[in-house]
Design an enzyme around this catalytic site. Sequence first.
Site, short mmCIF file in Angstrom:
data_model
loop_
_atom_site.label_atom_id
_atom_site.label_comp_id
_atom_site.label_asym_id
_atom_site.label_seq_id
_atom_site.Cartn_x
_atom_site.Cartn_y
_atom_site.Cartn_z
N CYS A 143 0.84 -1.20 0.00
CA CYS A 143 0.00 0.00 0.00
C CYS A 143 0.88 1.25 0.00
CB CYS A 143 -0.91 -0.03 1.23
SG CYS A 143 -1.72 1.54 1.61
N CYS B 33 0.16 3.59 2.87
CA CYS B 33 0.71 3.09 4.13
C CYS B 33 2.19 3.43 4.24
CB CYS B 33 0.52 1.57 4.22
SG CYS B 33 -1.18 1.03 4.16
#
Length: 111
Positions: free
Chosen positions: A34, A37
Amino acid sequence: MDLSKPINVDDLSFDRVVMQSAMPVVVEFWSPSCMYCLKMAKVLDDLAKEFYGRALVAKVSVQDSPRLAARFGVTGVPVFILFKYGLILGQTTGAISKGRLKTALGMDIYV
């Protein structure tokens, strides 16, 4: 364990580290694939340093601990949850600034 940095927790350590903590714990549910993230890593590092001794910062990889993600209804990442004594005090989703994250989780109130 260096608590001035985010710590990794998993299925085996989550209840002991997070749910039983008298100190507030910010948990990021994240994935190494991600991009958002990965962008939040610096924010979590800064939070861990700023709240050292007053709150813990932890990370849960949803790839490594899918049961934990399911337990807390995490269907997308990043998700941030503030716990204390196993209770959820605040929750937010998405990549946001440190200031907005602290406000969204209620850290100015609970920490």
